[in-house]
Design a protein around this motif. Structure first.
Motif, mmCIF file in Angstrom:
data_model
loop_
_atom_site.group_PDB
_atom_site.id
_atom_site.type_symbol
_atom_site.label_atom_id
_atom_site.label_comp_id
_atom_site.label_asym_id
_atom_site.label_seq_id
_atom_site.Cartn_x
_atom_site.Cartn_y
_atom_site.Cartn_z
ATOM 1 N N GLN A 61 0.830 -1.207 0.000
ATOM 2 C CA GLN A 61 0.000 0.000 0.000
ATOM 3 C C GLN A 61 0.861 1.253 0.000
ATOM 4 O O GLN A 61 0.598 2.217 -0.737
ATOM 5 C CB GLN A 61 -0.918 -0.003 1.221
ATOM 6 N N ALA A 62 1.925 1.254 0.815
ATOM 7 C CA ALA A 62 2.812 2.416 0.865
ATOM 8 C C ALA A 62 3.479 2.647 -0.484
ATOM 9 O O ALA A 62 3.630 3.795 -0.934
ATOM 10 C CB ALA A 62 3.857 2.224 1.963
ATOM 11 N N ALA A 63 3.887 1.580 -1.150
ATOM 12 C CA ALA A 63 4.529 1.718 -2.459
ATOM 13 C C ALA A 63 3.547 2.257 -3.495
ATOM 14 O O ALA A 63 3.900 3.114 -4.321
ATOM 15 C CB ALA A 63 5.092 0.367 -2.909
ATOM 16 N N MET A 64 2.312 1.771 -3.464
ATOM 17 C CA MET A 64 1.333 2.270 -4.418
ATOM 18 C C MET A 64 0.994 3.733 -4.141
ATOM 19 O O MET A 64 0.839 4.528 -5.079
ATOM 20 C CB MET A 64 0.053 1.432 -4.397
ATOM 21 N N CYS A 103 -0.435 -12.548 -0.347
ATOM 22 C CA CYS A 103 -0.106 -11.174 0.029
ATOM 23 C C CYS A 103 1.364 -10.853 -0.208
ATOM 24 O O CYS A 103 1.699 -9.748 -0.651
ATOM 25 C CB CYS A 103 -0.468 -10.929 1.491
ATOM 26 N N THR A 104 2.247 -11.796 0.078
ATOM 27 C CA THR A 104 3.670 -11.514 -0.105
ATOM 28 C C THR A 104 4.057 -11.524 -1.584
ATOM 29 O O THR A 104 4.886 -10.717 -2.023
ATOM 30 C CB THR A 104 4.542 -12.496 0.688
ATOM 31 N N ASP A 105 3.451 -12.427 -2.372
ATOM 32 C CA ASP A 105 3.682 -12.386 -3.815
ATOM 33 C C ASP A 105 3.129 -11.079 -4.403
ATOM 34 O O ASP A 105 3.754 -10.466 -5.283
ATOM 35 C CB ASP A 105 3.018 -13.581 -4.505
ATOM 36 N N ALA A 106 1.979 -10.648 -3.911
ATOM 37 C CA ALA A 106 1.400 -9.389 -4.387
ATOM 38 C C ALA A 106 2.300 -8.211 -4.031
ATOM 39 O O ALA A 106 2.494 -7.297 -4.843
ATOM 40 C CB ALA A 106 0.009 -9.193 -3.793
ATOM 41 N N ALA A 107 2.856 -8.217 -2.825
ATOM 42 C CA ALA A 107 3.747 -7.130 -2.408
ATOM 43 C C ALA A 107 4.966 -7.044 -3.316
ATOM 44 O O ALA A 107 5.423 -5.947 -3.666
ATOM 45 C CB ALA A 107 4.179 -7.321 -0.961
ATOM 46 N N MET A 108 5.496 -8.196 -3.717
ATOM 47 C CA MET A 108 6.653 -8.195 -4.605
ATOM 48 C C MET A 108 6.282 -7.596 -5.964
ATOM 49 O O MET A 108 7.026 -6.788 -6.535
ATOM 50 C CB MET A 108 7.168 -9.625 -4.765
ATOM 51 N N GLU A 152 12.253 1.927 -3.821
ATOM 52 C CA GLU A 152 13.322 0.936 -3.957
ATOM 53 C C GLU A 152 13.519 0.164 -2.661
ATOM 54 O O GLU A 152 13.804 -1.034 -2.679
ATOM 55 C CB GLU A 152 14.626 1.599 -4.425
ATOM 56 N N ARG A 153 13.363 0.831 -1.529
ATOM 57 C CA ARG A 153 13.471 0.130 -0.243
ATOM 58 C C ARG A 153 12.312 -0.846 -0.065
ATOM 59 O O ARG A 153 12.498 -1.973 0.408
ATOM 60 C CB ARG A 153 13.490 1.141 0.910
ATOM 61 N N SER A 154 11.123 -0.410 -0.461
ATOM 62 C CA SER A 154 9.954 -1.293 -0.366
ATOM 63 C C SER A 154 10.142 -2.544 -1.204
ATOM 64 O O SER A 154 9.779 -3.658 -0.781
ATOM 65 C CB SER A 154 8.696 -0.548 -0.822
ATOM 66 N N MET A 155 10.728 -2.382 -2.392
ATOM 67 C CA MET A 155 10.945 -3.528 -3.269
ATOM 68 C C MET A 155 11.926 -4.508 -2.638
ATOM 69 O O MET A 155 11.710 -5.731 -2.668
ATOM 70 C CB MET A 155 11.459 -3.036 -4.619
#
Length: 391
Positions: A262-265, A330-335, A357-360
Protein backbone atom coordinates in the motif's frame (compact mmCIF):
# COMPACT_ATOMS: atom_id res chain seq x y z
CA UNK A 1 9.23 13.13 -2.16
CA UNK A 2 5.56 12.61 -1.25
CA UNK A 3 4.71 12.77 2.41
CA UNK A 4 3.28 9.77 4.23
CA UNK A 5 -0.23 10.38 5.42
CA UNK A 6 -3.64 8.84 6.05
CA UNK A 7 -4.45 6.66 3.07
CA UNK A 8 -7.85 6.26 1.42
CA UNK A 9 -8.31 2.72 2.70
CA UNK A 10 -11.79 1.57 3.65
CA UNK A 11 -11.38 -0.33 6.89
CA UNK A 12 -13.66 -3.03 8.25
CA UNK A 13 -13.61 -2.54 12.02
CA UNK A 14 -16.10 -4.12 14.41
CA UNK A 15 -16.21 -1.53 17.24
CA UNK A 16 -15.60 2.13 18.04
CA UNK A 17 -12.68 1.03 20.23
CA UNK A 18 -11.13 -0.70 17.23
CA UNK A 19 -11.51 2.45 15.14
CA UNK A 20 -9.79 4.45 17.88
CA UNK A 21 -6.95 1.93 18.02
CA UNK A 22 -6.38 2.11 14.30
CA UNK A 23 -6.43 5.92 14.44
CA UNK A 24 -3.83 5.78 17.22
CA UNK A 25 -1.65 3.39 15.23
CA UNK A 26 -1.86 5.57 12.13
CA UNK A 27 -1.04 8.70 14.12
CA UNK A 28 2.00 7.07 15.72
CA UNK A 29 3.10 5.77 12.33
CA UNK A 30 2.89 9.26 10.82
CA UNK A 31 4.55 11.14 13.67
CA UNK A 32 7.05 8.69 15.14
CA UNK A 33 7.79 5.89 12.69
CA UNK A 34 7.82 7.10 9.09
CA UNK A 35 9.93 10.27 9.51
CA UNK A 36 12.90 8.25 10.78
CA UNK A 37 12.41 5.22 8.54
CA UNK A 38 14.69 6.05 5.60
CA UNK A 39 17.63 7.17 7.73
CA UNK A 40 17.16 4.32 10.20
CA UNK A 41 17.26 1.73 7.43
CA UNK A 42 20.22 3.43 5.76
CA UNK A 43 22.25 3.32 8.97
CA UNK A 44 20.88 -0.02 10.19
CA UNK A 45 19.54 1.54 13.39
CA UNK A 46 17.06 -0.50 15.40
CA UNK A 47 14.26 1.77 16.75
CA UNK A 48 14.07 0.39 20.28
CA UNK A 49 12.49 3.61 21.56
CA UNK A 50 9.66 3.14 19.05
CA UNK A 51 8.86 -0.30 20.45
CA UNK A 52 8.88 1.15 23.97
CA UNK A 53 6.36 3.75 22.79
CA UNK A 54 4.20 1.05 21.19
CA UNK A 55 4.28 -0.88 24.46
CA UNK A 56 3.24 2.17 26.49
CA UNK A 57 0.49 2.85 23.96
CA UNK A 58 -0.90 -0.68 24.31
CA UNK A 59 -0.08 -1.73 20.75
CA UNK A 60 2.41 -4.53 21.47
CA UNK A 61 -0.09 -6.86 23.09
CA UNK A 62 -3.29 -6.27 21.13
CA UNK A 63 -4.38 -9.89 20.50
CA UNK A 64 -3.85 -11.03 24.11
CA UNK A 65 -6.22 -10.96 27.13
CA UNK A 66 -6.74 -7.71 29.02
CA UNK A 67 -6.33 -9.51 32.35
CA UNK A 68 -2.64 -9.99 31.53
CA UNK A 69 -2.06 -6.50 30.17
CA UNK A 70 -3.06 -7.17 26.57
CA UNK A 71 -5.50 -5.30 24.39
CA UNK A 72 -8.13 -8.01 24.17
CA UNK A 73 -8.58 -7.29 20.47
CA UNK A 74 -9.53 -9.79 17.75
CA UNK A 75 -6.99 -10.63 15.08
CA UNK A 76 -9.18 -8.77 12.60
CA UNK A 77 -8.17 -5.56 14.39
CA UNK A 78 -4.62 -6.47 15.38
CA UNK A 79 -3.62 -7.31 11.81
CA UNK A 80 -4.89 -4.00 10.46
CA UNK A 81 -2.77 -2.21 13.06
CA UNK A 82 0.21 -4.26 11.86
CA UNK A 83 -0.51 -3.17 8.31
CA UNK A 84 -0.40 0.49 9.34
CA UNK A 85 2.92 0.07 11.14
CA UNK A 86 4.49 -1.87 8.28
CA UNK A 87 3.37 0.77 5.79
CA UNK A 88 5.42 3.33 7.72
CA UNK A 89 8.43 1.07 8.34
CA UNK A 90 8.59 -2.69 7.91
CA UNK A 91 11.17 -3.03 10.70
CA UNK A 92 8.47 -1.87 13.12
CA UNK A 93 5.56 -3.82 11.65
CA UNK A 94 7.52 -7.05 11.34
CA UNK A 95 9.06 -6.56 14.78
CA UNK A 96 5.62 -6.19 16.32
CA UNK A 97 4.50 -9.39 14.61
CA UNK A 98 7.59 -11.26 15.83
CA UNK A 99 7.05 -10.03 19.38
CA UNK A 100 3.45 -11.26 19.27
CA UNK A 101 4.70 -14.61 17.93
CA UNK A 102 7.16 -14.87 20.83
CA UNK A 103 4.32 -14.32 23.33
CA UNK A 104 2.05 -16.94 21.78
CA UNK A 105 3.54 -20.02 23.43
CA UNK A 106 3.17 -18.64 26.94
CA UNK A 107 -0.29 -17.16 26.32
CA UNK A 108 -1.76 -20.35 24.83
CA UNK A 109 0.26 -23.18 26.38
CA UNK A 110 1.57 -21.75 29.66
CA UNK A 111 -0.03 -22.46 33.00
CA UNK A 112 -2.16 -19.85 34.72
CA UNK A 113 0.72 -19.22 37.14
CA UNK A 114 3.22 -18.78 34.28
CA UNK A 115 0.95 -16.36 32.47
CA UNK A 116 0.37 -14.29 35.60
CA UNK A 117 4.10 -14.13 36.35
CA UNK A 118 5.48 -13.30 32.91
CA UNK A 119 2.82 -12.16 30.47
CA UNK A 120 2.04 -8.66 31.85
CA UNK A 121 5.68 -7.58 31.51
CA UNK A 122 5.92 -9.13 28.05
CA UNK A 123 2.78 -7.36 26.80
CA UNK A 124 3.06 -3.96 28.45
CA UNK A 125 6.40 -3.69 30.22
CA UNK A 126 8.43 -2.39 27.28
CA UNK A 127 10.03 -5.81 26.81
CA UNK A 128 10.78 -7.21 23.37
CA UNK A 129 10.59 -10.87 22.37
CA UNK A 130 12.08 -13.19 19.76
CA UNK A 131 10.99 -16.57 18.41
CA UNK A 132 13.60 -19.31 17.97
CA UNK A 133 12.62 -22.24 15.76
CA UNK A 134 14.86 -22.19 12.66
CA UNK A 135 18.37 -23.67 12.67
CA UNK A 136 21.28 -23.57 10.18
CA UNK A 137 20.79 -27.13 8.95
CA UNK A 138 17.06 -27.76 9.34
CA UNK A 139 15.72 -24.66 7.54
CA UNK A 140 12.07 -25.19 6.70
CA UNK A 141 12.15 -28.73 8.13
CA UNK A 142 11.26 -27.57 11.62
CA UNK A 143 10.82 -31.11 12.93
CA UNK A 144 14.52 -31.80 12.24
CA UNK A 145 15.89 -29.23 14.69
CA UNK A 146 18.95 -30.24 16.72
CA UNK A 147 19.12 -27.76 19.60
CA UNK A 148 18.90 -30.00 22.66
CA UNK A 149 17.50 -29.59 26.15
CA UNK A 150 18.73 -32.05 28.79
CA UNK A 151 17.09 -32.40 32.20
CA UNK A 152 19.28 -31.49 35.17
CA UNK A 153 17.29 -31.76 38.38
CA UNK A 154 14.67 -29.02 38.39
CA UNK A 155 16.33 -27.32 35.42
CA UNK A 156 17.03 -27.90 31.74
CA UNK A 157 20.34 -27.27 29.98
CA UNK A 158 19.87 -25.96 26.43
CA UNK A 159 22.63 -26.23 23.84
CA UNK A 160 22.62 -25.54 20.10
CA UNK A 161 22.38 -22.82 17.50
CA UNK A 162 19.30 -21.07 16.16
CA UNK A 163 19.40 -19.23 12.84
CA UNK A 164 17.62 -16.30 11.18
CA UNK A 165 16.39 -14.98 14.50
CA UNK A 166 14.77 -11.54 14.36
CA UNK A 167 15.81 -9.46 17.40
CA UNK A 168 18.68 -11.84 18.23
CA UNK A 169 20.98 -10.16 20.72
CA UNK A 170 18.55 -7.38 21.66
CA UNK A 171 15.46 -9.32 22.81
CA UNK A 172 14.50 -9.46 26.48
CA UNK A 173 13.10 -12.98 26.15
CA UNK A 174 13.20 -15.83 23.63
CA UNK A 175 10.68 -18.59 22.98
CA UNK A 176 13.03 -21.46 22.14
CA UNK A 177 12.12 -24.84 20.63
CA UNK A 178 14.54 -27.60 21.63
CA UNK A 179 14.75 -31.36 21.35
CA UNK A 180 14.06 -33.21 24.58
CA UNK A 181 13.43 -36.68 23.16
CA UNK A 182 13.27 -38.78 20.02
CA UNK A 183 13.85 -37.52 16.51
CA UNK A 184 10.87 -36.01 14.76
CA UNK A 185 8.08 -33.71 15.92
CA UNK A 186 7.20 -35.63 19.10
CA UNK A 187 10.56 -34.99 20.73
CA UNK A 188 10.41 -31.17 20.83
CA UNK A 189 9.64 -28.93 23.82
CA UNK A 190 9.21 -25.14 24.14
CA UNK A 191 10.98 -22.95 26.69
CA UNK A 192 10.83 -19.31 27.73
CA UNK A 193 14.47 -18.16 27.98
CA UNK A 194 15.48 -14.81 29.54
CA UNK A 195 17.49 -12.55 27.26
CA UNK A 196 20.26 -12.20 29.85
CA UNK A 197 20.64 -15.94 30.55
CA UNK A 198 24.21 -17.10 31.06
CA UNK A 199 25.52 -19.01 28.04
CA UNK A 200 23.23 -17.18 25.61
CA UNK A 201 24.92 -15.11 22.89
CA UNK A 202 24.20 -13.74 19.43
CA UNK A 203 26.45 -13.80 16.38
CA UNK A 204 27.01 -10.60 14.38
CA UNK A 205 23.86 -9.63 12.45
CA UNK A 206 23.45 -10.98 8.93
CA UNK A 207 24.20 -8.56 6.08
CA UNK A 208 20.90 -8.34 4.23
CA UNK A 209 19.61 -6.71 1.05
CA UNK A 210 16.88 -4.95 3.03
CA UNK A 211 15.24 -4.61 6.43
CA UNK A 212 18.59 -3.36 7.72
CA UNK A 213 17.14 -1.76 10.85
CA UNK A 214 15.92 -5.13 12.09
CA UNK A 215 18.77 -7.33 13.38
CA UNK A 216 18.72 -10.92 12.15
CA UNK A 217 21.37 -13.27 13.54
CA UNK A 218 22.24 -16.71 14.81
CA UNK A 219 21.61 -17.31 18.49
CA UNK A 220 24.00 -19.62 20.36
CA UNK A 221 22.96 -21.56 23.46
CA UNK A 222 25.88 -23.01 25.39
CA UNK A 223 24.47 -24.95 28.32
CA UNK A 224 21.86 -22.30 29.06
CA UNK A 225 20.17 -23.22 32.34
CA UNK A 226 16.41 -22.81 32.28
CA UNK A 227 14.20 -23.82 35.24
CA UNK A 228 11.41 -26.28 34.54
CA UNK A 229 8.99 -23.53 35.59
CA UNK A 230 9.84 -21.85 32.26
CA UNK A 231 8.87 -24.88 30.17
CA UNK A 232 5.84 -24.05 28.01
CA UNK A 233 3.34 -26.87 27.68
CA UNK A 234 4.10 -30.52 28.23
CA UNK A 235 7.40 -32.20 27.43
CA UNK A 236 7.19 -33.22 23.77
CA UNK A 237 4.42 -30.73 22.97
CA UNK A 238 6.74 -28.16 21.42
CA UNK A 239 5.96 -28.94 17.80
CA UNK A 240 2.28 -28.23 18.44
CA UNK A 241 3.34 -24.94 20.07
CA UNK A 242 5.39 -24.12 16.99
CA UNK A 243 2.68 -24.93 14.45
CA UNK A 244 0.06 -23.04 16.42
CA UNK A 245 2.35 -20.01 16.59
CA UNK A 246 3.22 -20.11 12.90
CA UNK A 247 -0.39 -19.96 11.73
CA UNK A 248 -0.84 -16.63 13.48
CA UNK A 249 2.64 -15.50 12.43
CA UNK A 250 1.83 -16.09 8.78
CA UNK A 251 -1.17 -13.79 9.04
CA UNK A 252 1.12 -11.18 10.58
CA UNK A 253 3.45 -11.42 7.60
CA UNK A 254 0.49 -11.17 5.22
CA UNK A 255 -0.69 -7.96 6.88
CA UNK A 256 2.83 -6.50 6.83
CA UNK A 257 3.11 -7.34 3.12
CA UNK A 258 -0.07 -5.46 2.31
CA UNK A 259 1.19 -2.49 4.32
CA UNK A 260 4.41 -2.39 2.30
CA UNK A 261 2.47 -2.74 -0.96
CA UNK A 262 0.00 0.00 0.00
CA UNK A 263 2.81 2.42 0.87
CA UNK A 264 4.53 1.72 -2.46
CA UNK A 265 1.33 2.27 -4.42
CA UNK A 266 0.62 5.50 -2.52
CA UNK A 267 4.04 6.79 -3.50
CA UNK A 268 3.49 5.76 -7.13
CA UNK A 269 0.09 7.49 -7.17
CA UNK A 270 1.53 10.72 -5.77
CA UNK A 271 4.45 10.66 -8.19
CA UNK A 272 2.48 9.90 -11.33
CA UNK A 273 -0.09 12.58 -10.48
CA UNK A 274 2.62 15.21 -10.10
CA UNK A 275 4.96 14.20 -12.93
CA UNK A 276 4.13 15.75 -16.32
CA UNK A 277 5.22 14.50 -19.72
CA UNK A 278 3.93 15.72 -23.10
CA UNK A 279 1.90 18.40 -21.35
CA UNK A 280 -0.10 16.27 -18.93
CA UNK A 281 0.34 14.13 -15.78
CA UNK A 282 1.72 10.73 -16.60
CA UNK A 283 -1.13 9.23 -14.56
CA UNK A 284 -3.32 10.13 -17.54
CA UNK A 285 -1.59 7.57 -19.75
CA UNK A 286 -3.56 4.38 -20.11
CA UNK A 287 -0.57 2.04 -19.78
CA UNK A 288 0.30 3.51 -16.38
CA UNK A 289 -3.33 3.64 -15.27
CA UNK A 290 -3.69 -0.07 -15.99
CA UNK A 291 -0.59 -0.78 -13.86
CA UNK A 292 -2.09 1.24 -11.00
CA UNK A 293 -5.40 -0.60 -11.38
CA UNK A 294 -3.65 -3.96 -11.13
CA UNK A 295 -1.69 -2.80 -8.07
CA UNK A 296 -4.82 -1.63 -6.29
CA UNK A 297 -6.68 -4.83 -7.11
CA UNK A 298 -3.91 -7.03 -5.74
CA UNK A 299 -3.78 -4.99 -2.52
CA UNK A 300 -7.53 -5.13 -1.99
CA UNK A 301 -7.63 -8.86 -2.71
CA UNK A 302 -4.76 -9.53 -0.32
CA UNK A 303 -6.34 -7.49 2.44
CA UNK A 304 -9.64 -9.31 2.02
CA UNK A 305 -7.86 -12.67 2.15
CA UNK A 306 -5.94 -12.02 5.36
CA UNK A 307 -9.01 -10.52 7.02
CA UNK A 308 -11.13 -13.54 6.07
CA UNK A 309 -8.51 -15.82 7.67
CA UNK A 310 -8.40 -13.58 10.74
CA UNK A 311 -12.16 -13.81 11.19
CA UNK A 312 -11.96 -17.61 11.10
CA UNK A 313 -9.29 -17.43 13.79
CA UNK A 314 -11.44 -15.10 15.90
CA UNK A 315 -14.44 -17.41 15.51
CA UNK A 316 -12.42 -20.41 16.73
CA UNK A 317 -12.55 -22.10 13.33
CA UNK A 318 -9.62 -23.88 11.64
CA UNK A 319 -7.60 -21.37 9.65
CA UNK A 320 -4.27 -23.02 8.80
CA UNK A 321 -5.08 -23.35 5.10
CA UNK A 322 -6.37 -19.79 4.92
CA UNK A 323 -3.31 -18.46 6.78
CA UNK A 324 -0.98 -20.16 4.29
CA UNK A 325 -3.03 -18.81 1.38
CA UNK A 326 -2.95 -15.29 2.82
CA UNK A 327 0.79 -15.40 3.42
CA UNK A 328 1.42 -16.73 -0.09
CA UNK A 329 -0.86 -14.34 -1.94
CA UNK A 330 -0.11 -11.17 0.03
CA UNK A 331 3.67 -11.51 -0.10
CA UNK A 332 3.68 -12.39 -3.82
CA UNK A 333 1.40 -9.39 -4.39
CA UNK A 334 3.75 -7.13 -2.41
CA UNK A 335 6.65 -8.20 -4.61
CA UNK A 336 4.69 -7.43 -7.78
CA UNK A 337 3.30 -4.13 -6.51
CA UNK A 338 6.63 -2.78 -5.25
CA UNK A 339 8.35 -3.81 -8.50
CA UNK A 340 5.70 -1.94 -10.48
CA UNK A 341 6.01 1.09 -8.18
CA UNK A 342 9.71 1.31 -8.97
CA UNK A 343 8.89 1.06 -12.70
CA UNK A 344 6.29 3.81 -12.46
CA UNK A 345 8.80 6.17 -10.85
CA UNK A 346 11.26 5.53 -13.67
CA UNK A 347 14.86 6.45 -12.88
CA UNK A 348 13.80 8.04 -9.60
CA UNK A 349 12.38 4.72 -8.47
CA UNK A 350 15.88 3.27 -8.63
CA UNK A 351 17.27 5.88 -6.24
CA UNK A 352 17.18 6.05 -2.46
CA UNK A 353 15.50 9.47 -2.67
CA UNK A 354 12.19 7.66 -2.89
CA UNK A 355 11.10 4.78 -0.67
CA UNK A 356 9.90 2.56 -3.53
CA UNK A 357 13.32 0.94 -3.96
CA UNK A 358 13.47 0.13 -0.24
CA UNK A 359 9.95 -1.29 -0.37
CA UNK A 360 10.95 -3.53 -3.27
CA UNK A 361 13.99 -4.88 -1.40
CA UNK A 362 12.00 -5.42 1.77
CA UNK A 363 9.09 -7.13 0.02
CA UNK A 364 11.44 -9.92 -1.07
CA UNK A 365 12.10 -11.14 2.46
CA UNK A 366 8.38 -11.50 3.13
CA UNK A 367 8.26 -14.28 0.55
CA UNK A 368 10.85 -16.15 2.65
CA UNK A 369 10.13 -15.64 6.37
CA UNK A 370 7.59 -17.71 8.36
CA UNK A 371 7.98 -20.49 5.80
CA UNK A 372 8.93 -19.79 2.21
CA UNK A 373 6.14 -19.43 -0.32
CA UNK A 374 7.11 -22.82 -1.73
CA UNK A 375 6.36 -24.27 1.72
CA UNK A 376 3.03 -22.40 1.77
CA UNK A 377 2.09 -24.07 -1.51
CA UNK A 378 2.90 -27.46 0.00
CA UNK A 379 0.74 -26.69 3.04
CA UNK A 380 -2.16 -25.53 0.88
CA UNK A 381 -1.93 -28.54 -1.43
CA UNK A 382 -2.00 -30.93 1.53
CA UNK A 383 -5.17 -29.29 2.79
CA UNK A 384 -6.79 -29.51 -0.63
CA UNK A 385 -5.55 -32.88 -1.93
CA UNK A 386 -4.34 -34.69 1.15
CA UNK A 387 -0.80 -35.85 2.03
CA UNK A 388 1.61 -36.79 -0.71
CA UNK A 389 1.59 -40.46 -1.70
CA UNK A 390 4.35 -42.57 -0.10
CA UNK A 391 4.66 -44.72 -3.26
Amino acid sequence: MPEYGPRPVERELPTEEARDLLALARDLAQREVEPAAAEGERTGTFPRETFALLSRSGLLGLPYPEEYGGGGQPHEVYLQVLEELAAARLTVGLGTSVHSLACHGLAHFGTKEQRAEHLPAMLGGELLGAYCLSEPASGSDAAALRTRAVRDGDDWLLSGTKAWITHAGIADFYTVLARTGEDGPRGITAFLVPGDAEGLSAAPPERKMGLNGSPTAQLHLDGVRVPDSRRLGEVGQGFSVALSSLDGGRLGIAACAIGVAQAAMDEALAYTAGREQFGRPISDFQGLRFMLADMGTQIEAGRALYLAAARRHDAGQPFSRQAAMAKLFCTDAAMRVTTDAVQLLGGYGYTADFSAERSMREAKVLQIVEGTNQIQRMVIARHLAGPESSR
